[in-house]
Design a protein around this motif. Structure first.
Motif, PDB file in Angstrom:
ATOM      1  N   UNK A 258       0.721  -1.194   0.099  1.00 30.60           N
ATOM      2  CA  UNK A 258      -0.085   0.000   0.087  1.00 30.60           C
ATOM      3  C   UNK A 258       0.792   1.405   0.069  1.00 30.60           C
ATOM      4  N   UNK A 259       1.738   1.104   0.850  1.00 30.65           N
ATOM      5  CA  UNK A 259       2.870   2.544   0.839  1.00 30.65           C
ATOM      6  C   UNK A 259       3.503   2.685  -0.433  1.00 30.65           C
ATOM      7  N   UNK A 260       4.025   1.568  -1.241  1.00 29.37           N
ATOM      8  CA  UNK A 260       4.490   1.621  -2.513  1.00 29.37           C
ATOM      9  C   UNK A 260       3.495   2.128  -3.396  1.00 29.37           C
ATOM     10  N   UNK A 261       2.310   1.684  -3.292  1.00 28.75           N
ATOM     11  CA  UNK A 261       1.315   2.263  -4.201  1.00 28.75           C
ATOM     12  C   UNK A 261       1.165   3.689  -4.133  1.00 28.75           C
ATOM     13  N   UNK A 262       0.785   4.253  -2.962  1.00 24.55           N
ATOM     14  CA  UNK A 262       0.612   5.754  -2.836  1.00 24.55           C
ATOM     15  C   UNK A 262       1.861   6.492  -3.401  1.00 24.55           C
ATOM     16  N   UNK A 263       3.093   5.929  -3.217  1.00 25.93           N
ATOM     17  CA  UNK A 263       4.215   6.605  -3.603  1.00 25.93           C
ATOM     18  C   UNK A 263       4.315   6.614  -5.141  1.00 25.93           C
ATOM     19  N   UNK A 264       4.006   5.665  -5.710  1.00 22.95           N
ATOM     20  CA  UNK A 264       3.701   5.427  -7.066  1.00 22.95           C
ATOM     21  C   UNK A 264       3.030   6.595  -7.720  1.00 22.95           C
ATOM     22  N   UNK A 265       1.740   6.673  -7.261  1.00 20.63           N
ATOM     23  CA  UNK A 265       0.707   7.603  -7.750  1.00 20.63           C
ATOM     24  C   UNK A 265       1.379   9.016  -7.269  1.00 20.63           C
ATOM     25  N   UNK A 266       1.794   9.300  -6.289  1.00 17.42           N
ATOM     26  CA  UNK A 266       2.330  10.541  -5.802  1.00 17.42           C
ATOM     27  C   UNK A 266       3.400  11.023  -7.036  1.00 17.42           C
ATOM     28  N   UNK A 267       4.415  10.150  -7.414  1.00 15.53           N
ATOM     29  CA  UNK A 267       5.266  10.597  -8.151  1.00 15.53           C
ATOM     30  C   UNK A 267       4.860  10.511  -9.654  1.00 15.53           C
ATOM     31  N   UNK A 268       3.938   9.639 -10.012  1.00 17.06           N
ATOM     32  CA  UNK A 268       3.068   9.700 -11.492  1.00 17.06           C
ATOM     33  C   UNK A 268       2.835  11.006 -11.623  1.00 17.06           C
ATOM     34  N   UNK A 269       1.920  11.594 -10.722  1.00 17.10           N
ATOM     35  CA  UNK A 269       1.089  12.771 -10.853  1.00 17.10           C
ATOM     36  C   UNK A 269       2.236  13.917 -10.687  1.00 17.10           C
ATOM     37  N   UNK A 270       3.290  13.595 -10.088  1.00 14.12           N
ATOM     38  CA  UNK A 270       4.377  14.912 -10.113  1.00 14.12           C
ATOM     39  C   UNK A 270       5.077  14.817 -11.479  1.00 14.12           C
ATOM     40  N   UNK A 271       5.239  13.926 -12.020  1.00 11.93           N
ATOM     41  CA  UNK A 271       5.832  13.582 -13.415  1.00 11.93           C
ATOM     42  C   UNK A 271       4.969  14.338 -14.587  1.00 11.93           C
ATOM     43  N   UNK A 272       3.682  14.037 -14.225  1.00 11.41           N
ATOM     44  CA  UNK A 272       2.614  14.734 -15.465  1.00 11.41           C
ATOM     45  C   UNK A 272       2.611  16.086 -15.169  1.00 11.41           C
ATOM     46  N   UNK A 273       2.607  16.306 -13.846  1.00 14.52           N
ATOM     47  CA  UNK A 273       2.380  17.918 -13.588  1.00 14.52           C
ATOM     48  C   UNK A 273       3.587  18.673 -14.033  1.00 14.52           C
ATOM     49  N   UNK A 274       4.910  18.166 -13.807  1.00 16.09           N
ATOM     50  CA  UNK A 274       5.922  19.060 -14.103  1.00 16.09           C
ATOM     51  C   UNK A 274       6.215  18.912 -15.681  1.00 16.09           C
ATOM     52  N   UNK A 275       5.652  17.916 -16.401  1.00 14.77           N
ATOM     53  CA  UNK A 275       5.844  18.195 -17.794  1.00 14.77           C
ATOM     54  C   UNK A 275       4.817  19.076 -18.511  1.00 14.77           C
ATOM     55  N   UNK A 276       3.549  18.852 -17.803  1.00 12.93           N
ATOM     56  CA  UNK A 276       2.678  19.581 -18.753  1.00 12.93           C
ATOM     57  C   UNK A 276       2.211  20.978 -18.030  1.00 12.93           C
ATOM     58  N   UNK A 321       9.092   8.531   1.084  1.00 10.74           N
ATOM     59  CA  UNK A 321       7.689   8.545   0.803  1.00 10.74           C
ATOM     60  C   UNK A 321       7.180   7.416   1.043  1.00 10.74           C
ATOM     61  N   UNK A 322       7.629   6.185   0.667  1.00  5.83           N
ATOM     62  CA  UNK A 322       7.315   4.710   1.189  1.00  5.83           C
ATOM     63  C   UNK A 322       7.157   4.471   2.560  1.00  5.83           C
ATOM     64  N   UNK A 323       8.287   5.185   3.031  1.00  8.57           N
ATOM     65  CA  UNK A 323       8.386   5.018   4.799  1.00  8.57           C
ATOM     66  C   UNK A 323       7.398   5.916   5.423  1.00  8.57           C
ATOM     67  N   UNK A 324       7.044   7.165   4.738  1.00  9.48           N
ATOM     68  CA  UNK A 324       6.215   7.980   5.592  1.00  9.48           C
ATOM     69  C   UNK A 324       4.650   7.404   5.300  1.00  9.48           C
TER      70      UNK A 324
END
Length: 340
Positions: A258-276, A321-324
Motif C-alpha cells: 500500500x505504501x509503495x502504491x501511494x508513492x507511485x501515484x504521488x510521483x506519477x502525478x508529479x511527473x505529469x504535472x512537471x511536464x504539462x 515517501x514509502x516509509x512515510x
C-alpha cells in the motif's frame, strides 16, 4: 549535450522572422553584434520567441567574441541565488558581484519578480552598475505595462536603452531529426505500452521496473523537451502516463504494498504535472530549465506544500515517501482498532 540545456539550436539563422517579431529580431541581432549597443528589452507574451532570441544573442557573442563572458539566467534563478547567499551569511553586494563578472548579462522573465521588492531593488542596482560601466545587458518580459507588481524604473523607462514588442505567438523552425532521441522515444513508448498492459491485466507489478521506467521518462523529457519542440510522439508518452496514473488510482497493483502504491501515484502525478505545467516548466526551472521535478504534495504527506528534487535524489525520496506512507498506514490501523 541536449539542445535545451545548451541552447545551441537557438540561433538567429533558425529563428523564423515574421511581421510580429521582425523588429525584436533585428534589435537582438544588432545587440549581439555591437559592443557599444544600448541595453535591450524584449517584451512579448507566452511562446513569442523571447527565449530563442536570448539564446541566439548568447550563441552569437560566444562565437564571434569568445573572450567575452556571457551569463544567461532567469529571474527565478537570481532570486534563489540571492536567498541562498543571504541565508549563508553573505551580503547583497556578493550577489551583485556574482553577476558583475559577466561582460554581457541576459535575463529572462523579469515579470516573475512581481511583488518581490527586495530582489527588484537588487536587480536595479545591478543593472545600474552594468550601465555605468558600459557593459551590455538584455532582458525579456511578458509584461510591459505598469501596475502589476514590477517597479516602473525596472521596466518602463525603456530599460535605459532600446526595446521591442512581439505581438503574436511564434513557432520556431524545427530542429533536425535526432536519431538518438527517436530511438529513446520508441523504447519509452514500448515500455509505456507494456506497463499499461500489465496494469490492465493485473500482472505482478515490479516496483524496480516502474522506478527504472520513471527515470527513463524523466531523463528523456529533461533532455529534449522545451517550450517549442514537443511533437505528437512525445504527447503519446504523456497520454500513457495519464493512463498509468488513472489505473494506479483505480486499484492497488498485484504485488505492490500500500505504501509503495501511494508513492507511485504521488510521483506519477508529479511527473505529469512537471511536464504539462507551462507556468512551472517555463518559469520555475522544471524540465524546461535544469531537469528538476516539481512534486505538489497532498496535505497528508506531512511536509510542505511542494518539493523540488533532482533525478539523483529520486531513489532517496521515493524510499522516504514509502516509509512515510507506511507510518501513516500504521497510525490509521491503530486509530481504527481504537474505535472498534
Amino acid at each position: 549535450m541536449p539542445v535545451i540545456k545548451t541552447g545551441n539550436g537557438y540561433t538567429f539563422d533558425s529563428f523564423v522572422v515574421t511581421d510580429a517579431n521582425h523588429t525584436a529580431f533585428e534589435k537582438a541581432k544588432q545587440f549581439a553584434q555591437n559592443a557599444d549597443s544600448k541595453p535591450l528589452a524584449i517584451f512579448g507574451g507566452t511562446a513569442t520567441g523571447k527565449m530563442h532570441l536570448l539564446y541566439a544573442v548568447k550563441n552569437a557573442i560566444e562565437q564571434n567574441s569568445p573572450e567575452l563572458h556571457v551569463i544567461l539566467t532567469t529571474t527565478a534563478e537570481m532570486q534563489t541565488s540571492l536567498v541562498i547567499i543571504l541565508q549563508n551569511g553573505g551580503t547583497a553586494e556578493q550577489f551583485r558581484e556574482k553577476y558583475l563578472q559577466a561582460d554581457v548579462l541576459l535575463v529572462d522573465d523579469i515579470q516573475e519578480l512581481a511583488g518581490k521588492e527586495t530582489t527588484q531593488d537588487e536587480l536595479i542596482l545591478l543593472f545600474n552598475s552594468f550601465y555605468e560601466t558600459g557593459k551590455r545587458f538584455m532582458m525579456t518580459s511578458s509584461q510591459k505595462e505598469a501596475g502589476y507588481g514590477i517597479q516602473d524604473r525596472l521596466v518602463i523607462r525603456e530599460f535605459w536603452g532600446d526595446f521591442a514588442v512581439i505581438t503574436r505567438a511564434y513557432i520556431h523552425a524545427q530542429f533536425e531529426r535526432d536519431a538518438e532521441r527517436i530511438n529513446q522515444r520508441k523504447d519509452l513508448l514500448h515500455k509505456s505500452e507494456q506497463l499499461c498492459w500489465e496494469l490492465m491485466h493485473d500482472a505482478d507489478f515490479d516496483i524496480d521496473v516502474f522506478k527504472s521506467y520513471y527515470k527513463d521518462v524523466w531523463t528523456y523529457f529533461g533532455q529534449y523537451i522545451g517550450l517549442f519542440d514537443m511533437d505528437r510522439e512525445d504527447l503519446r508518452i504523456v497520454c500513457y502516463l495519464n493512463r498509468i496514473d488513472t489505473m494506479l488510482h483505480c486499484k492497488t497493483p498485484v504485488g505492490l504494498k500500500s505504501c509503495e502504491w501511494n508513492t507511485c501515484i504521488l510521483f506519477t502525478h508529479a511527473l505529469i504535472y512537471t511536464i504539462s505545467s507551462h507556468d512551472y516548466t517555463a518559469h520555475r526551472g522544471g524540465f524546461f530549465g535544469n531537469g528538476v521535478l516539481f512534486i505538489p504534495l497532498p496535505h497528508h504527506a506531512g511536509t510542505d506544500d511542494s518539493l523540488e528534487i533532482t533525478i539523483d535524489e529520486f531513489d532517496e525520496w521515493f524510499q522516504k515517501f514509502c516509509e512515510g506512507y507506511q507510518r501513516s498506514n500504521r497510525r490509521m490501523r491503530r486509530l481504527h482498532w481504537h474505535f472498534d
